[in-house]
Design a protein around this motif. Structure first.
Motif, PDB file in Angstrom:
ATOM      1  N   UNK A  55      33.793 -10.163   8.896  1.00 18.10           N
ATOM      2  CA  UNK A  55      35.010 -10.546   9.627  1.00 18.10           C
ATOM      3  C   UNK A  55      35.621  -9.347  10.356  1.00 18.10           C
ATOM      4  N   UNK A  56      35.663  -8.197   9.671  1.00 14.94           N
ATOM      5  CA  UNK A  56      36.230  -7.004  10.298  1.00 14.94           C
ATOM      6  C   UNK A  56      35.368  -6.517  11.456  1.00 14.94           C
ATOM      7  N   UNK A  57      34.037  -6.634  11.320  1.00 14.88           N
ATOM      8  CA  UNK A  57      33.164  -6.233  12.425  1.00 14.88           C
ATOM      9  C   UNK A  57      33.408  -7.109  13.651  1.00 14.88           C
ATOM     10  N   UNK A  58      33.540  -8.413  13.422  1.00 13.99           N
ATOM     11  CA  UNK A  58      33.802  -9.322  14.545  1.00 13.99           C
ATOM     12  C   UNK A  58      35.109  -8.938  15.243  1.00 13.99           C
ATOM     13  N   UNK A  59      36.107  -8.544  14.454  1.00 17.57           N
ATOM     14  CA  UNK A  59      37.414  -8.222  15.052  1.00 17.57           C
ATOM     15  C   UNK A  59      37.384  -6.948  15.896  1.00 17.57           C
ATOM     16  N   UNK A  60      36.390  -6.089  15.696  1.00 23.19           N
ATOM     17  CA  UNK A  60      36.345  -4.857  16.484  1.00 23.19           C
ATOM     18  C   UNK A  60      35.158  -4.770  17.440  1.00 23.19           C
ATOM     19  N   UNK A  61      34.478  -5.876  17.645  1.00 26.98           N
ATOM     20  CA  UNK A  61      33.292  -5.852  18.505  1.00 26.98           C
ATOM     21  C   UNK A  61      33.632  -5.504  19.962  1.00 26.98           C
ATOM     22  N   UNK A  62      34.752  -6.001  20.473  1.00 22.29           N
ATOM     23  CA  UNK A  62      35.119  -5.675  21.852  1.00 22.29           C
ATOM     24  C   UNK A  62      35.413  -4.189  22.013  1.00 22.29           C
ATOM     25  N   UNK A  63      36.198  -3.642  21.099  1.00 23.72           N
ATOM     26  CA  UNK A  63      36.608  -2.238  21.183  1.00 23.72           C
ATOM     27  C   UNK A  63      35.446  -1.284  20.945  1.00 23.72           C
ATOM     28  N   UNK A  64      34.648  -1.550  19.907  1.00 22.57           N
ATOM     29  CA  UNK A  64      33.620  -0.589  19.503  1.00 22.57           C
ATOM     30  C   UNK A  64      32.247  -0.825  20.105  1.00 22.57           C
ATOM     31  N   UNK A  65      31.996  -2.016  20.617  1.00 26.12           N
ATOM     32  CA  UNK A  65      30.668  -2.299  21.178  1.00 26.12           C
ATOM     33  C   UNK A  65      30.755  -2.633  22.665  1.00 26.12           C
ATOM     34  N   UNK A  66      31.432  -3.713  22.996  1.00 25.72           N
ATOM     35  CA  UNK A  66      31.432  -4.193  24.387  1.00 25.72           C
ATOM     36  C   UNK A  66      32.024  -3.169  25.354  1.00 25.72           C
ATOM     37  N   UNK A  67      33.049  -2.445  24.917  1.00 27.37           N
ATOM     38  CA  UNK A  67      33.675  -1.450  25.804  1.00 27.37           C
ATOM     39  C   UNK A  67      32.739  -0.278  26.116  1.00 27.37           C
ATOM     40  N   UNK A  68      31.719  -0.089  25.300  1.00 26.02           N
ATOM     41  CA  UNK A  68      30.748   0.984  25.527  1.00 26.02           C
ATOM     42  C   UNK A  68      29.664   0.587  26.514  1.00 26.02           C
ATOM     43  N   UNK A  69      29.572  -0.703  26.843  1.00 21.10           N
ATOM     44  CA  UNK A  69      28.555  -1.217  27.755  1.00 21.10           C
ATOM     45  C   UNK A  69      27.149  -0.756  27.340  1.00 21.10           C
ATOM     46  N   UNK A  70      26.752  -1.074  26.091  1.00 18.91           N
ATOM     47  CA  UNK A  70      25.477  -0.577  25.579  1.00 18.91           C
ATOM     48  C   UNK A  70      24.273  -1.332  26.134  1.00 18.91           C
ATOM     49  N   UNK A  71      23.143  -0.664  26.084  1.00 22.59           N
ATOM     50  CA  UNK A  71      21.872  -1.306  26.421  1.00 22.59           C
ATOM     51  C   UNK A  71      21.259  -1.959  25.185  1.00 22.59           C
ATOM     52  N   UNK A  72      21.501  -1.330  24.039  1.00 24.12           N
ATOM     53  CA  UNK A  72      20.965  -1.813  22.763  1.00 24.12           C
ATOM     54  C   UNK A  72      22.065  -1.718  21.703  1.00 24.12           C
ATOM     55  N   UNK A  73      22.147  -2.730  20.839  1.00 22.27           N
ATOM     56  CA  UNK A  73      23.080  -2.706  19.716  1.00 22.27           C
ATOM     57  C   UNK A  73      22.282  -2.980  18.444  1.00 22.27           C
ATOM     58  N   UNK A  74      22.421  -2.072  17.474  1.00 24.65           N
ATOM     59  CA  UNK A  74      21.824  -2.261  16.155  1.00 24.65           C
ATOM     60  C   UNK A  74      22.956  -2.625  15.203  1.00 24.65           C
ATOM     61  N   UNK A  75      22.821  -3.756  14.518  1.00 28.96           N
ATOM     62  CA  UNK A  75      23.895  -4.250  13.654  1.00 28.96           C
ATOM     63  C   UNK A  75      23.430  -4.233  12.199  1.00 28.96           C
TER      64      UNK A  75
END
Length: 91
Positions: A55-75
């Protein structure tokens, strides 16, 4: 190429060392960065947070992942979602 490592304390690199919680340098995002250091176009970001659950990861996905504009995400997530207070079964 930007790689975001997104997860909980395992991603962050938290481990017990000499009886205490510590951030260790040999976490998987740092290992990945070392493997790719000869490739200057690869950037590895560690976005692991101690004690996070899904739940906490979902709440910070925009700030910590999407805002970085990554090519690859490892979860990596799930250990903190477990219920460790199990009842003993009776037969």
């Amino acid at each position: 190429m930007k790689i975001v490592c997104f997860g909980d304390s395992l991603t962050r690199g938290i481990s017990y060392v000499k009886g205490r919680l510590r951030i260790i340098k040999d976490n998987y995002p740092n290992s990945l960065a070392k493997l790719t250091e000869s490739l200057p176009f690869v950037e590895v970001l560690n976005k692991g947070v101690f004690n996070d659950n899904s739940d906490l990861l979902v709440s910070r996905i925009d700030k910590d992942v999407m805002s970085e504009n990554p090519d690859i995400v490892l979860i990596e997530v799930g250990g903190n979602d477990c219920n460790f207070s199990r009842q003993k079964s009776r037969r």
